[in-house]
Write an enzyme that holds these catalytic residues in place. Structure first.
Site, PDB file in Angstrom:
ATOM      1  N   ALA A  61      78.440 -77.132 -75.245  1.00  0.00           N
ATOM      2  CA  ALA A  61      79.381 -77.702 -76.215  1.00  0.00           C
ATOM      3  C   ALA A  61      79.660 -76.659 -77.292  1.00  0.00           C
ATOM      4  CB  ALA A  61      78.768 -78.949 -76.841  1.00  0.00           C
ATOM      5  N   GLY A 102      75.729 -78.272 -72.632  1.00  0.00           N
ATOM      6  CA  GLY A 102      76.836 -79.009 -72.036  1.00  0.00           C
ATOM      7  C   GLY A 102      77.383 -78.325 -70.794  1.00  0.00           C
ATOM      8  N   GLU A 105      75.231 -79.486 -68.126  1.00  0.00           N
ATOM      9  CA  GLU A 105      75.503 -80.921 -67.931  1.00  0.00           C
ATOM     10  C   GLU A 105      76.799 -81.123 -67.146  1.00  0.00           C
ATOM     11  OE1 GLU A 105      74.959 -81.632 -72.215  1.00  0.00           O
ATOM     12  OE2 GLU A 105      73.640 -83.277 -71.616  1.00  0.00           O
ATOM     13  N   GLU A 125      69.435 -77.455 -76.323  1.00  0.00           N
ATOM     14  CA  GLU A 125      69.845 -78.252 -77.484  1.00  0.00           C
ATOM     15  C   GLU A 125      68.733 -78.451 -78.495  1.00  0.00           C
ATOM     16  OE1 GLU A 125      70.693 -78.794 -74.387  1.00  0.00           O
ATOM     17  OE2 GLU A 125      72.759 -79.495 -74.234  1.00  0.00           O
TER      18      GLU A 125
HETATM   19  N1  3HC Z   1      79.323 -72.867 -79.154  1.00  0.00           N
HETATM   20  C1  3HC Z   1      80.058 -72.039 -79.904  1.00  0.00           C
HETATM   21  N2  3HC Z   1      79.835 -70.710 -80.003  1.00  0.00           N
HETATM   22  C2  3HC Z   1      78.830 -70.221 -79.284  1.00  0.00           C
HETATM   23  C3  3HC Z   1      78.014 -71.024 -78.469  1.00  0.00           C
HETATM   24  C4  3HC Z   1      78.302 -72.413 -78.409  1.00  0.00           C
HETATM   25  N3  3HC Z   1      77.613 -73.236 -77.638  1.00  0.00           N
HETATM   26  N4  3HC Z   1      77.076 -70.240 -77.895  1.00  0.00           N
HETATM   27  C5  3HC Z   1      77.311 -68.994 -78.331  1.00  0.00           C
HETATM   28  N5  3HC Z   1      78.354 -68.981 -79.161  1.00  0.00           N
HETATM   29  C6  3HC Z   1      78.947 -67.801 -79.801  1.00  0.00           C
HETATM   30  C7  3HC Z   1      78.039 -67.139 -80.790  1.00  0.00           C
HETATM   31  O1  3HC Z   1      78.141 -67.744 -82.050  1.00  0.00           O
HETATM   32  C8  3HC Z   1      78.567 -65.723 -80.787  1.00  0.00           C
HETATM   33  O2  3HC Z   1      79.732 -65.714 -81.558  1.00  0.00           O
HETATM   34  P1  3HC Z   1      80.179 -64.381 -82.320  1.00  0.00           P
HETATM   35  O3  3HC Z   1      80.373 -63.335 -81.275  1.00  0.00           O
HETATM   36  O4  3HC Z   1      81.395 -64.792 -83.027  1.00  0.00           O
HETATM   37  O5  3HC Z   1      79.036 -64.069 -83.197  1.00  0.00           O
HETATM   38  C9  3HC Z   1      78.983 -65.509 -79.357  1.00  0.00           C
HETATM   39  O6  3HC Z   1      79.105 -66.817 -78.801  1.00  0.00           O
HETATM   40  C10 3HC Z   1      78.010 -64.715 -78.529  1.00  0.00           C
HETATM   41  O7  3HC Z   1      76.717 -65.265 -78.709  1.00  0.00           O
HETATM   42  P2  3HC Z   1      75.424 -64.360 -78.698  1.00  0.00           P
HETATM   43  O8  3HC Z   1      75.563 -63.266 -79.680  1.00  0.00           O
HETATM   44  O9  3HC Z   1      74.273 -65.273 -78.820  1.00  0.00           O
HETATM   45  O10 3HC Z   1      75.550 -63.729 -77.226  1.00  0.00           O
HETATM   46  P3  3HC Z   1      74.461 -63.544 -76.123  1.00  0.00           P
HETATM   47  O11 3HC Z   1      75.173 -62.981 -74.973  1.00  0.00           O
HETATM   48  O12 3HC Z   1      73.281 -62.844 -76.683  1.00  0.00           O
HETATM   49  O13 3HC Z   1      73.936 -65.014 -75.735  1.00  0.00           O
HETATM   50  C11 3HC Z   1      74.094 -67.339 -75.155  1.00  0.00           C
HETATM   51  C12 3HC Z   1      74.797 -65.956 -75.138  1.00  0.00           C
HETATM   52  C13 3HC Z   1      72.848 -67.268 -74.254  1.00  0.00           C
HETATM   53  C14 3HC Z   1      75.071 -68.354 -74.619  1.00  0.00           C
HETATM   54  C15 3HC Z   1      73.649 -67.663 -76.578  1.00  0.00           C
HETATM   55  O14 3HC Z   1      74.768 -67.500 -77.429  1.00  0.00           O
HETATM   56  C16 3HC Z   1      73.122 -69.037 -76.784  1.00  0.00           C
HETATM   57  O15 3HC Z   1      71.961 -69.281 -76.555  1.00  0.00           O
HETATM   58  N6  3HC Z   1      73.977 -69.967 -77.242  1.00  0.00           N
HETATM   59  C17 3HC Z   1      73.589 -71.292 -77.585  1.00  0.00           C
HETATM   60  C18 3HC Z   1      73.675 -72.151 -76.395  1.00  0.00           C
HETATM   61  C19 3HC Z   1      73.406 -73.570 -76.798  1.00  0.00           C
HETATM   62  O16 3HC Z   1      72.614 -73.877 -77.640  1.00  0.00           O
HETATM   63  N7  3HC Z   1      74.089 -74.483 -76.112  1.00  0.00           N
HETATM   64  C20 3HC Z   1      73.948 -75.871 -76.346  1.00  0.00           C
HETATM   65  C21 3HC Z   1      75.058 -76.318 -77.214  1.00  0.00           C
HETATM   66  S1  3HC Z   1      74.855 -77.962 -77.718  1.00  0.00           S
HETATM   67  C22 3HC Z   1      75.408 -78.862 -76.420  1.00  0.00           C
HETATM   68  O17 3HC Z   1      75.788 -78.345 -75.408  1.00  0.00           O
HETATM   69  C23 3HC Z   1      75.430 -80.321 -76.664  1.00  0.00           C
HETATM   70  C24 3HC Z   1      75.633 -81.093 -75.421  1.00  0.00           C
HETATM   71  O18 3HC Z   1      74.408 -81.453 -74.883  1.00  0.00           O
HETATM   72  C25 3HC Z   1      76.399 -82.324 -75.691  1.00  0.00           C
END
Ligand code: 3HC
Ligand code: NAI
Length: 694
Positions: A61, A102, A105, A125
């Protein structure tokens, strides 16, 4: 367009194309549903592949949409997954690189999944203080089994796709081109008559599911302490086990909605974005070229130099370590080896790797040996004269374009830069002790530091796994400048009526890793003493309680002398309240004519944290830090500020700046109140009803 739609050999290919990580924001969600509808309407299409462009299938997400109307705007992720799962034509998710949150998911909603090896599969998450909110807590246990799923959901840790190859998560592991193989797979299942399998219809297999869940809960409870999400993850999985898929989804939803509103989740998301934002410097565009760093020089093999060298060696970069005397060099190398040996003992490093790392260090007494280095970091005694010797010498021997960095914690980086004829190549790299462990790196930007030097150091920081925050030049930079005000308040409170153990207890209960007095005993009370002596000269009008000087005059420098604010037993770091010190404090108050009063724990916490906040606001006003989240990252990664509160500036926002300012004015009217003039930034933001981060 966040989603591309094409057809290929009778297969619809929906490509998520929302860089950087194909976050499932509103337009991506809409694009997926539109693509699915197009595919249903096209009689020549027999099946659908969903794939991600660029560096991820999907990172989940879009976190930036949380708590905004877009997050709940239809089609929500729930709706998207429902449409995927309900599709009459089979849907195949083609996964590479990253399928998280997500994103995973969504893939679990598909009828089939094809994956490449090396993809990170996770429901992370919980690390953002929430739980998987689009069926992840229900479908993952049905796909990979209860134990694996619960571990993944509660830890948030990624698992490589090849490790999950034998589970029911993947129907095919691609050996060659992912899209080619996914299309082929889709053609095969498209030719089969439906209905196509749904993960939701599977059973959660486990010989003793309820027993296992209880076991997990018992294990997680003490670890989760201040974080509500991990236990909610277990609740949601348990609901699915006991009540079935639909009721499980309802419990998951309820928990998600509750968690996303919590201050803990806000704090964790703030830290996630704060870490990434810290590497962005307003006037240094991301296109700034960086210098090549292949060899590093470190000068001084003492407490800091040794740890600094380890960081680079750990990242595979060779280091030349320079000292003035063979003896000091050997001592430094022995300490590094000892640190690695302790990692070997703990099973974190192999004996072979230890030798490999030691072999990357070239010890030397000769400056000439630094002439190949691309970056040279100085960590010698904290005296301007010694720094002058070192930097003048470096100016002679370092190759053109080499970055010259100082680890100074208190000296003026501009003065240090002026010891060379290349101030544009000079920068501060302020590591924290122990430098091989602490995440924080303050990158101190001198008046003449060039942009490519900054960009290079920020990129290098990622390579050595540090959280780098840029600070302008000022006394103490961001972190120590703020901590000085915090410590000043802590000392005032001793004078007014508190005792060290009470102050530490109150702050530790608030969540700090260590209270101010235990911290001072660890760092050495003589360090603060030296700084105060300087302050008495530089700022004679600034009021300090002299209570800590009294302590130092008796030689109680802390753990290293076996006595400080607390008493210590030989070989044991446990702090025992000291009768002598407590009596000394009470006597001091009397001497100052102060009637001691009972100070509440709330007052202790408020004064200490707001002292940080006010100085932080000044730091923002002066442009020493470019954004409030940078200050928070300094405190979260370098000073043990509780992560679940998101740092001092976010905490102030949570309390509300109106309330913060009121509290400051209240303290201004008390004894020792002259420290409490609210910074203009606080007053302005409070008047506008805004926060530091809004
Ligand atoms: N939403 C929005 N932006 C995101 C994002 C997300 N889920 N995940 C990463 N980004 C953005 C980062 O903010 C960053 O932005 P920037 O370049 O402007 O700074 C860019 O993507 C790259 O991120 P990283 O520097 O972390 O790049 P990496 O290649 O090192 O890692 C990744 C990529 C493994 C995807 C890492 O970013 C990460 O762990 N992201 C979080 C993933 C996460 O927590 N997902 C769950 C979201 S909540 C959800 O899905 C709810 C659902 O259950 C309903
Ligand atoms: P230290 O005293 O442990 O080590 C300094 C080392 O530098 C000694 O081994 C000494 O032999 C060597 N040295 C002195 N002059 C030299 C010269 N001209 N050429 C080569 N080597 C020389 O000191 P520490 O604690 O490692 O501090 C080093 C620097 O790091 C200081 O600037 C200090 O302010 C800074 N710093 C220290 C922190 C700490 O917690 N100790 C934290 C952050 C920064």
């Amino acid at each position: 367009m966040a989603v591309d739609y094409t057809t290929r050999d009778g297969i619809a290919v929906i490509t998520l194309n929302n860089p950087p990580v194909n976050g499932l924001g509103f337009s991506t969600r809409l694009g997926i549903v539109e693509g699915l509808e197009k595919a249903q309407a096209d009689a020549s299409v027999s099946a659908i592949v969903i794939i991600g462009a660029g560096k991820a299938f999907s990172g989940g997400a879009d976190i930036t949409e949380f708590n905004t109307p877009k997050a709940t705007q239809e089609p929500t992720l729930h709706t998207v997954i429902k449409v995927v799962e309900g599709s009459a034509k089979p849907v195949v998710a083609a996964i590479h690189s990253v399928a998280m949150g997500g994103g995973l998911e969504l893939a679990l909603g598909a009828h089939y999944r094809v994956a490449s090896a090396g993809a990170q599969i996770a429901l992370p998450e919980v690390k953002l203080g929430i739980l998987p909110g689009a069926g992840g807590t229900q479908r993952l246990p049905r796909a990979v089994g209860l134990e694996t799923a619960l571990n993944m959901i509660v830890s948030g840790a990624p698992v490589m796709s090849e490790k999950l190859a034998g589970t029911g998560l993947f129907d095919h592991m691609a050996q060659g081109d992912l899209l080619d193989e996914a299309v082929k797979f889709a053609q095969k299942v498209g030719a089969q008559s439906g209905p196509h399998p749904k993960v939701r219809d599977r059973k959660i297999e486990h010989p003793n599911a309820e027993g296992f869940i209880q076991f997990a809960r018992n294990g997680v409870t003490p670890l989760a302490k201040n974080f509500p999400a991990p236990l909610k993850c277990i609740d949601a999985v348990e609901a699915g086990v006991k009540l079935g898929f639909d009721k499980g989804v309802a419990v998951e939803r309820e928990c998600f909605v509750a968690l996303v509103q919590t201050p803990e989740s806000r704090a964790l998301r703030h830290a996630f974005f704060g870490e990434r934002a810290a590497s962005k410097i307003p006037d240094v565009p991301s296109s700034t070229p960086v210098r090549k760093i292949e060899r590093v020089g470190v000068i001084g093999a003492g407490t800091m130099g040794g740890g600094i060298a380890m960081n680079f060696v750990n990242a595979g970069l060779p280091v030349t370590l320079l000292e003035t005397k063979q003896e000091a060099l050997e001592r430094g190398l022995a300490t590094i080896r000892k640190n690695y040996e302790s990692a070997v003992k703990k099973g974190r490093l192999t004996a072979e790797k230890l030798e490999e790392r030691m072999a990357l260090i070239t010890p030397t007494l000769a400056y000439e040996d630094l002439k190949e280095a691309d970056l040279i970091i100085e960590a010698v005694f904290e005296e301007l004269g010694v720094k002058e010797q070192v930097f003048s010498k470096l100016d002679q021997v370092a190759k053109k374009g080499a970055i010259l960095a100082s680890n100074t914690s208190t000296l003026d980086v501009n003065k240090i830069a002026a010891f060379t004829k290349r101030p544009e190549d000079v920068v501060g790299m302020h590591f924290f002790s122990p430098a091989n462990v602490m995440k924080l790196l303050e990158v101190v930007r001198g008046a003449k530091t060039s942009k490519d030097v900054l960009a290079t150091v920020m990129q290098l920081a990622k390579k050595i796994k540090k959280t780098a925050v840029v600070s302008g030049v000022c006394d103490g930079f961001i972190g120590n400048r703020m901590i000085e005000q915090y410590l000043r308040q802590a000392l005032f409170m001793l004078e007014e009526g508190a005792l060290p153990a009470q102050v530490d207890r109150a702050v530790e209960k608030f969540g700090f890793a260590m209270g101010p007095f235990r911290m001072s005993d660890l760092a050495g009370n003589d360090i603060g003493w030296a700084i105060r002596k300087r302050r008495y000269q530089e700022k004679p009008d600034l009021k300090y309680s002299k209570i800590a000087d009294r302590l130092c005059e008796t030689g109680r420098f802390g753990q290293k002398t076996g006595a400080g604010w607390y008493d210590y037993k030989a070989g044991d770091r446990t702090a025992h309240p000291s009768k002598i010190v407590d009596e000394m404090i009470v006597a001091y108050s009397k001497e100052q004519g102060v009637t001691r009063r009972k100070i509440s724990d709330d007052e202790i916490v408020e004064r200490l944290v707001l002292a940080l906040v006010n100085e932080g606001a000044l730091i923002l006003e002066e442009g020493i830090a470019s954004k409030a989240s940078d200050i928070d990252m300094v405190y979260l990664t370098g000073y043990g500020f509780p992560l679940y509160r998101g740092g001092p500036m976010l905490y102030a926002d949570t309390v509300g700046l109106y309330n913060v300012e009121r509290a400051m004015r209240k303290y201004a009217a008390q004894t020792n109140g002259e420290a409490w003039k609210p910074a203009a930034r606080v007053t302005e933001l409070a008047a506008e009803g805004r926060g530091f981060n809004s």
